[in-house]
Design a protein around this motif. Structure first.
Motif, PDB file in Angstrom:
ATOM      1  N   ASP A 286     -69.549   3.738 -29.136  1.00  0.00           N
ATOM      2  CA  ASP A 286     -68.183   4.028 -28.700  1.00  0.00           C
ATOM      3  C   ASP A 286     -67.318   2.776 -28.652  1.00  0.00           C
ATOM      4  O   ASP A 286     -67.809   1.652 -28.491  1.00  0.00           O
ATOM      5  CB  ASP A 286     -68.184   4.677 -27.321  1.00  0.00           C
ATOM      6  CG  ASP A 286     -68.651   6.121 -27.368  1.00  0.00           C
ATOM      7  OD1 ASP A 286     -68.656   6.695 -28.477  1.00  0.00           O
ATOM      8  OD2 ASP A 286     -69.005   6.666 -26.314  1.00  0.00           O
ATOM      9  N   ARG A 331     -75.908   5.093 -32.839  1.00  0.00           N
ATOM     10  CA  ARG A 331     -76.271   6.248 -32.010  1.00  0.00           C
ATOM     11  C   ARG A 331     -77.784   6.415 -32.079  1.00  0.00           C
ATOM     12  O   ARG A 331     -78.364   6.381 -33.176  1.00  0.00           O
ATOM     13  CB  ARG A 331     -75.590   7.508 -32.537  1.00  0.00           C
ATOM     14  CG  ARG A 331     -75.866   8.762 -31.687  1.00  0.00           C
ATOM     15  CD  ARG A 331     -75.541  10.033 -32.457  1.00  0.00           C
ATOM     16  NE  ARG A 331     -74.155  10.097 -32.857  1.00  0.00           N
ATOM     17  CZ  ARG A 331     -73.176  10.601 -32.108  1.00  0.00           C
ATOM     18  NH1 ARG A 331     -73.455  11.079 -30.912  1.00  0.00           N
ATOM     19  NH2 ARG A 331     -71.939  10.627 -32.548  1.00  0.00           N
ATOM     20  N   LEU A 355     -76.791   6.819 -20.554  1.00  0.00           N
ATOM     21  CA  LEU A 355     -76.227   7.821 -21.448  1.00  0.00           C
ATOM     22  C   LEU A 355     -75.361   8.824 -20.702  1.00  0.00           C
ATOM     23  O   LEU A 355     -75.441   8.946 -19.471  1.00  0.00           O
ATOM     24  CB  LEU A 355     -77.355   8.555 -22.175  1.00  0.00           C
ATOM     25  CG  LEU A 355     -78.141   7.683 -23.165  1.00  0.00           C
ATOM     26  CD1 LEU A 355     -79.488   8.302 -23.478  1.00  0.00           C
ATOM     27  CD2 LEU A 355     -77.333   7.478 -24.442  1.00  0.00           C
ATOM     28  N   ASP A 356     -74.561   9.570 -21.464  1.00  0.00           N
ATOM     29  CA  ASP A 356     -73.646  10.537 -20.847  1.00  0.00           C
ATOM     30  C   ASP A 356     -73.916  11.966 -21.290  1.00  0.00           C
ATOM     31  O   ASP A 356     -73.100  12.851 -21.084  1.00  0.00           O
ATOM     32  CB  ASP A 356     -72.191  10.168 -21.173  1.00  0.00           C
ATOM     33  CG  ASP A 356     -71.907  10.171 -22.679  1.00  0.00           C
ATOM     34  OD1 ASP A 356     -72.845  10.444 -23.465  1.00  0.00           O
ATOM     35  OD2 ASP A 356     -70.752   9.912 -23.060  1.00  0.00           O
ATOM     36  N   ASN A 357     -75.077  12.213 -21.926  1.00  0.00           N
ATOM     37  CA  ASN A 357     -75.383  13.588 -22.320  1.00  0.00           C
ATOM     38  C   ASN A 357     -76.886  13.812 -22.286  1.00  0.00           C
ATOM     39  O   ASN A 357     -77.687  12.889 -22.454  1.00  0.00           O
ATOM     40  CB  ASN A 357     -74.819  13.899 -23.712  1.00  0.00           C
ATOM     41  CG  ASN A 357     -75.488  13.099 -24.809  1.00  0.00           C
ATOM     42  OD1 ASN A 357     -76.498  13.523 -25.371  1.00  0.00           O
ATOM     43  ND2 ASN A 357     -74.943  11.924 -25.124  1.00  0.00           N
ATOM     44  N   VAL A 358     -77.267  15.057 -22.072  1.00  0.00           N
ATOM     45  CA  VAL A 358     -78.680  15.409 -21.863  1.00  0.00           C
ATOM     46  C   VAL A 358     -79.466  15.306 -23.162  1.00  0.00           C
ATOM     47  O   VAL A 358     -80.628  14.882 -23.157  1.00  0.00           O
ATOM     48  CB  VAL A 358     -78.785  16.830 -21.275  1.00  0.00           C
ATOM     49  CG1 VAL A 358     -80.238  17.295 -21.228  1.00  0.00           C
ATOM     50  CG2 VAL A 358     -78.187  16.862 -19.879  1.00  0.00           C
ATOM     51  N   ASP A 359     -78.860  15.678 -24.298  1.00  0.00           N
ATOM     52  CA  ASP A 359     -79.593  15.660 -25.571  1.00  0.00           C
ATOM     53  C   ASP A 359     -80.096  14.257 -25.898  1.00  0.00           C
ATOM     54  O   ASP A 359     -81.254  14.077 -26.293  1.00  0.00           O
ATOM     55  CB  ASP A 359     -78.705  16.176 -26.703  1.00  0.00           C
ATOM     56  CG  ASP A 359     -78.450  17.674 -26.593  1.00  0.00           C
ATOM     57  OD1 ASP A 359     -79.230  18.354 -25.903  1.00  0.00           O
ATOM     58  OD2 ASP A 359     -77.466  18.158 -27.192  1.00  0.00           O
ATOM     59  N   ARG A 361     -80.560  11.841 -23.782  1.00  0.00           N
ATOM     60  CA  ARG A 361     -81.565  11.488 -22.776  1.00  0.00           C
ATOM     61  C   ARG A 361     -82.936  12.050 -23.159  1.00  0.00           C
ATOM     62  O   ARG A 361     -83.963  11.380 -23.050  1.00  0.00           O
ATOM     63  CB  ARG A 361     -81.152  12.035 -21.406  1.00  0.00           C
ATOM     64  CG  ARG A 361     -80.048  11.242 -20.704  1.00  0.00           C
ATOM     65  CD  ARG A 361     -79.754  11.890 -19.357  1.00  0.00           C
ATOM     66  NE  ARG A 361     -79.001  11.009 -18.480  1.00  0.00           N
ATOM     67  CZ  ARG A 361     -77.698  11.092 -18.276  1.00  0.00           C
ATOM     68  NH1 ARG A 361     -76.998  12.021 -18.898  1.00  0.00           N
ATOM     69  NH2 ARG A 361     -77.100  10.256 -17.446  1.00  0.00           N
ATOM     70  N   GLU A 406     -75.364  25.035 -16.404  1.00  0.00           N
ATOM     71  CA  GLU A 406     -74.105  25.125 -15.677  1.00  0.00           C
ATOM     72  C   GLU A 406     -73.549  26.547 -15.754  1.00  0.00           C
ATOM     73  O   GLU A 406     -73.699  27.237 -16.755  1.00  0.00           O
ATOM     74  CB  GLU A 406     -73.088  24.144 -16.271  1.00  0.00           C
ATOM     75  CG  GLU A 406     -73.463  22.682 -16.076  1.00  0.00           C
ATOM     76  CD  GLU A 406     -72.388  21.759 -16.626  1.00  0.00           C
ATOM     77  OE1 GLU A 406     -71.306  22.279 -17.003  1.00  0.00           O
ATOM     78  OE2 GLU A 406     -72.623  20.550 -16.679  1.00  0.00           O
ATOM     79  N   LYS A 669     -63.220  17.798 -19.936  1.00  0.00           N
ATOM     80  CA  LYS A 669     -64.540  17.787 -19.314  1.00  0.00           C
ATOM     81  C   LYS A 669     -64.945  16.373 -18.927  1.00  0.00           C
ATOM     82  O   LYS A 669     -66.049  15.909 -19.190  1.00  0.00           O
ATOM     83  CB  LYS A 669     -65.577  18.409 -20.253  1.00  0.00           C
ATOM     84  CG  LYS A 669     -65.299  19.880 -20.551  1.00  0.00           C
ATOM     85  CD  LYS A 669     -66.350  20.498 -21.420  1.00  0.00           C
ATOM     86  CE  LYS A 669     -66.046  21.979 -21.679  1.00  0.00           C
ATOM     87  NZ  LYS A 669     -67.041  22.620 -22.549  1.00  0.00           N
ATOM     88  N   ILE A 671     -66.251  13.651 -16.724  1.00  0.00           N
ATOM     89  CA  ILE A 671     -67.138  13.542 -15.572  1.00  0.00           C
ATOM     90  C   ILE A 671     -66.603  12.432 -14.688  1.00  0.00           C
ATOM     91  O   ILE A 671     -66.482  11.286 -15.121  1.00  0.00           O
ATOM     92  CB  ILE A 671     -68.577  13.224 -16.014  1.00  0.00           C
ATOM     93  CG1 ILE A 671     -69.124  14.363 -16.880  1.00  0.00           C
ATOM     94  CG2 ILE A 671     -69.476  12.978 -14.809  1.00  0.00           C
ATOM     95  CD1 ILE A 671     -70.478  14.090 -17.468  1.00  0.00           C
TER      96      ILE A 671
END
Length: 838
Positions: A286, A331, A355-359, A361, A406, A669, A671
């Motif tokens: 990013d 990435r 990280l900012d997403n579950v995938d 992680r 969620e 969205k 966070i």
């Protein structure tokens, strides 16, 4: 907490505390209550108000009540009383953070008072690991305890705990500073803003389990003595040898955002990878955005648009010039396994996720399990934060347990019955995707993919018709040629969404309609809408048309315009089709009705669309331009459209609108992340890093943590042990595997037959199925001809043929999954296979 009831904008009454869920629907700090019965002469029917009831005053002065009405929750200030320092020293209120150390806070409360006496007497802190100073502190603590009031006096003093306090009192650890600093800073914010609940009244935190598990005797006054270097505070606690070990670590940091910046700062402060052999690799694809600056403190305004990883690495190099850090812009994922290959991971001492997403992680978790590397996992959500430590052969992995999904907004609520601004914003986001992204992507696939039609017709339900109808509109009926066409389309679409569709809804369900039980249909969470009339003098109406027209033009490569006056002139010539509500139009009231409905597909229309869509030859040079939603560019019309579309729909349903800032938070969205929580969480992460670096091997030495600084709440527990499985008398966990060397020194590789025989002879296991990823290599039900073809082939050759992918030169080993039977022909669960080929 208080709730104020309004009727026709006049305040009627208030009630204390929150109503129960049976009476109202609560959403965060607001809820809406639709009154079912409200006689004009209604006065409180309960002389004694209960915690979950409320009453309203005399309404006889108002007009006859019909229905409806909204109750808004208003949080009231809560007065808190604190004991003075003098009183609280004698009779402390202590917030417990770790119930495994339930006795520690009371002991430390007395010991710290004694520590202050020690400093006052000696004008210094106790020296590191100095026995005489430790004895003196113990004696002082005994004296303080004896002088304490009977209610707070300790029956038994933990002298070992007091000695440890003396041993480390001169220490200074950056992770502890980060944790305590984050908590203290949040308390300052509470004091300044009056928001959230302050700590009542003392908080003691220790991480004594970070000290060596067995050989603490190696820490002496000599090994922990000051060396006049930047790490003296850390050496005073852990000794010089431990500091040397930290400096030689090789770590991989995935992410350089809020948590990543805080981790990098802590790494620089503790001296990680700052010596010979040490190396820190940080990757983040990013770039820095303006919205990052409030919490990603390594970045400055002039860094906006630069790469995060490079900028963060340069910033921490200034903090500690000895830090050996390499920045990547990759990435993490299957596409970069050539970069982060076997050699890369095998050289690591551990991985830290930011990280900012579950995938992502879960992907990193799988890699760490495969390479058997410790993983430090953490995350924040506003004032909430969590830390999880994953240790090879000891704990479960990150993926072993998952959070519940969620809650999503029901489709029918979004389409027809919104009652909150969150609903209209989600509807607007869906509009954006459905107007400016999905149709363009479908058209491009239709043009470029020869199997598009075949795949589309295989879609379930009415989806084939929906996809082809959208493609037909984009290519024929709604295809613009000029900017004027785009404005006309936007005006007509405004009419459909904010007038025609609302009128059709009210035709199906009139305002006075009642259900079979006699209850008004438009009651409870259902707000009765009203259609809007377009007005060029209404700024919100024009914002929508200008934004929608420009985005629509972009998807066709047509130049747009920001000239509102010119757009108004175009609108004067637009003829909007007259709409009449139709009977027989089905509108689903609930998602259950939607699921139960058998939507019939118009086969005739489907065949008509297949033949009337433009030929591929006619579209050989044509393409559309799908738009990816981007919230942070204020010039791209994305948020202009979202805000206007949402607030217009909110006006349809009399929902209070949201400004651009709130709309961006919800629609994007975003966070919420705040520096206080991030600092506290990363402090806990680095305490776990110490334990990994120092070779801790007991499960109880490690701590998973969760906190909510707003409440405040702190919870620490030992990680969950890796689940154990057995086959025969062999016990195994997710960290175990079969190691098979597939290639002999001569270069000859194991065949499928040899592989099957190896497991039968060596492990007494009969392989019934063998797979690699999604490729099935062998199964007991495989046709005899195919089995005969494969049985004598080398394993890598089979993998290449079945997967239709070449094995990269960077790959040292393959992963095989097995289904096996034991000698009793019973199915048994076994580990995976690491099949070495190089």
């Amino acid at each position: 907490m208080s709730v104020i009831l309004f009727y026709e904008d006049v305040q009627l009454a208030t009630f204390q505390e929150a109503p129960c869920d049976r009476v109202c629907r609560r959403t965060e700090d607001r809820f809406q209550l639709l009154l079912r019965q409200l006689p004009t002469d209604f006065v409180s029917r309960n002389s004694c108000q209960r915690p979950y009831t409320f009453s309203i005053c005399d309404t006889s002065g108002f007009s006859d009540y019909v229905r409806g009405g909204i109750v808004s929750q208003v949080k009231m200030a809560k007065k808190l009383s604190f004991k003075s320092l003098k009183a609280s020293l004698v009779d402390p209120d202590i917030l417990t953070t770790d119930f495994a150390k339930f006795e520690h806070p009371a002991q430390l409360h007395v010991a710290f008072q004694a520590l202050h006496e020690f400093v006052k007497k000696n004008c210094r802190l106790p020296r590191p690991r100095h026995q005489a100073d430790a004895d003196e502190l113990v004696n002082l603590t005994k004296g303080v305890n004896e002088k304490s009031s009977p209610c707070s006096r300790l029956e038994l003093l933990d002298e070992g705990l007091v000695r440890k306090l003396a041993y480390v009192a001169a220490g200074d650890l950056a992770p502890v500073n980060a944790f305590i600093g984050g908590v203290a800073a949040q308390e300052v914010m509470k004091s300044c803003t009056g928001k959230f609940t302050p700590i009542m009244q003392w908080l003691y935190f220790d991480s004594l389990e970070t000290l060596p598990e067995e050989n603490e005797a190696s820490l002496t006054a000599e090994t922990c003595g000051f060396r006049n270097c930047r790490y003296d505070g850390q050496i005073a606690v852990f000794g010089a040898a431990m500091q040397e070990r930290l400096s030689k670590l090789k770590y991989f940091l995935v992410g350089a955002g809020a948590i990543g910046c805080e981790l990098l700062k802590n790494f620089a402060m503790i001296g990680l990878a700052c010596g010979d052999g040490g190396e820190l690799t940080v990757t983040d694809m990013d770039t820095i955005e303006k919205s990052n600056l409030n919490r990603q403190f390594l970045f400055r305004p002039w860094d906006v648009t630069k790469m995060k990883s490079e900028t963060a690495a340069a910033a921490v190099k200034q903090m500690n010039p000895n830090m050996r850090v390499t920045a990547h812009q990759n990435r993490v994922g299957p596409d970069t396994e050539k970069v982060y290959d076997d050699d890369f991971f095998e050289a690591l001492d551990g991985v830290a996720n930011a990280l900012d997403n579950v995938d992502a992680r879960m992907y990193m978790d799988r890699r760490c399990v495969y390479y058997r590397k410790p993983l430090l996992e953490s995350g924040t959500l506003g004032t909430k934060g969590n830390v999880q430590v994953v240790i090879p052969f000891l704990t479960e992995s990150y993926s072993s347990s998952q959070d519940p999904p969620e809650k999503s907004i029901p489709i029918c609520t979004l389409k027809n019955f919104p009652n909150a601004i969150e609903h209209t914003l989600q509807w607007a986001r869906d509009e954006f995707e459905g107007l400016f992204k999905q149709p363009a992507e479908n058209v491009n696939q239709y043009i470029q993919d020869s199997k598009f039609m075949e795949r589309t017709l295989k879609l379930p339900g009415a989806q084939p018709l929906e996809v082809l109808e959208a493609a037909f509109k984009s290519l024929v009926t709604e295809r613009p040629k000029t900017w004027e066409d785009c404005v006309t389309w936007a005006r007509n679409h405004w009419q459909i969404q904010y007038n025609n569709n609302i009128r059709q809804l009210l035709h199906n369900f009139p305002p006075d309609q009642v259900t079979t039980s006699g209850t008004p249909f438009w009651s409870g969470p259902k707000r009765c809408p009203h259609p809007l009339e377009f007005d060029v003098m209404n700024n919100l109406h024009m914002d929508y048309v200008v934004a929608a027209a420009n985005l629509f033009a972009q998807t066709y490569g047509i130049k747009g315009s920001r000239d509102t006056s010119h757009t108004i002139e175009i609108l004067k010539g637009v003829k909007v089709p007259i709409f009449t509500p139709k009977s027989g139009v089905k509108i689903h009231v609930s998602d259950q009705d939607l699921q139960n409905s058998n939507a019939s597909v118009d086969d005739h229309r489907l065949e008509e669309l297949k033949t009337t869509l433009p030929s591929l030859e006619a579209l050989s040079t044509f393409r559309m331009y799908p738009i990816e939603f981007e919230k942070d560019d204020d010039t791209n019309f994305h948020m202009d459209f979202i805000v206007a579309a949402s607030n217009l729909r909110a006006e349809n349903y009399d929902i209070p609108p949201a400004d651009r800032h709130k709309s961006k938070l919800i629609a994007g969205k975003i966070i919420p992340a705040i520096a206080t929580t991030t600092a506290a969480v990363v402090g806990l992460v680095c305490l776990e890093l110490y334990k990994i670096a120092f070779g801790h091997a007991k499960l109880e030495s490690f701590k998973n943590g969760f906190m909510n600084l707003a409440l405040p709440f702190f919870g620490f527990s030992e990680p969950i042990a890796a689940p154990r499985h057995t086959y025969y008398d062999k016990e195994w966990t997710l960290w175990d595997r079969f190691e098979v060397t597939g290639v002999k020194p001569s270069g000859e590789e194991m065949t499928l037959k040899q592989f099957l025989d190896y497991f039968k002879n060596e492990h007494k296991l009969e392989i019934t199925m063998l797979s690699q990823g999604v490729s099935m290599l062998y199964s007991f039900f495989m046709p005899a001809a195919k089995l005969k073809e494969r049985i004598e082939q080398p394993m890598t050759e089979i993998v290449t043929k079945v997967s239709k992918k070449k094995i990269g030169k960077h790959v040292k080993a393959l992963v095989f999954e097995l289904c096996c039977n034991d000698e009793n022909d019973e199915d048994v669960e076994v580990p995976y296979v690491r099949y070495t080929i190089r």
